[in-house]
Design an enzyme around this catalytic site. Sequence first.
Site, PDB file in Angstrom:
ATOM      1  N   SER A  63     -51.574   9.955 -29.638  1.00  0.00           N
ATOM      2  CA  SER A  63     -52.190   8.677 -29.300  1.00  0.00           C
ATOM      3  C   SER A  63     -52.347   7.796 -30.534  1.00  0.00           C
ATOM      4  O   SER A  63     -51.371   7.254 -31.010  1.00  0.00           O
ATOM      5  CB  SER A  63     -53.508   8.808 -28.539  1.00  0.00           C
ATOM      6  N   HIS A  68     -60.832  -0.510 -38.711  1.00  0.00           N
ATOM      7  CA  HIS A  68     -61.083  -1.939 -38.890  1.00  0.00           C
ATOM      8  C   HIS A  68     -62.230  -2.045 -39.893  1.00  0.00           C
ATOM      9  O   HIS A  68     -63.258  -1.396 -39.707  1.00  0.00           O
ATOM     10  CB  HIS A  68     -61.505  -2.619 -37.592  1.00  0.00           C
ATOM     11  N   CYS A  83     -54.704  13.241 -27.647  1.00  0.00           N
ATOM     12  CA  CYS A  83     -54.441  13.956 -26.407  1.00  0.00           C
ATOM     13  C   CYS A  83     -54.158  15.419 -26.703  1.00  0.00           C
ATOM     14  O   CYS A  83     -53.693  15.771 -27.785  1.00  0.00           O
ATOM     15  CB  CYS A  83     -53.244  13.334 -25.696  1.00  0.00           C
TER      16      CYS A  83
END
Length: 118
Positions: A63, A68, A83
Amino acid sequence: MKSVGRHLILELWECRESELNSTEIVEKALLEAVETCGATLLSMQIHPFSPQGVTGVAVVSESHILIHTWPELSYAAVDVFLCGDSRDPAKVIPVMEKYFAPKKVQAIEMLRGSHSEE
């Protein structure tokens, strides 16, 4: 109950501002996070913002791992979605602490795609 994966959301507060504004540090943190989780890196994108801040994403076959940063707030948001049963997103916490030295870490983990086994 079974799920398709685990999703970890990290709030890193009171980080060192210089690291939060460094594309090199964000890239190193992502690479080490991918390795620590045993994920398979497919691609990576790092984008600096003006006048400050960095966003980085490691797309992995399991995934993604995202960072940020807001240097002006001494804050970073980290998102880890992996996953498969054998991948533990919580393994990235010490990696993020190593690179950004937060004084406060908040973590929320959820199972994604939960379903009953039939």
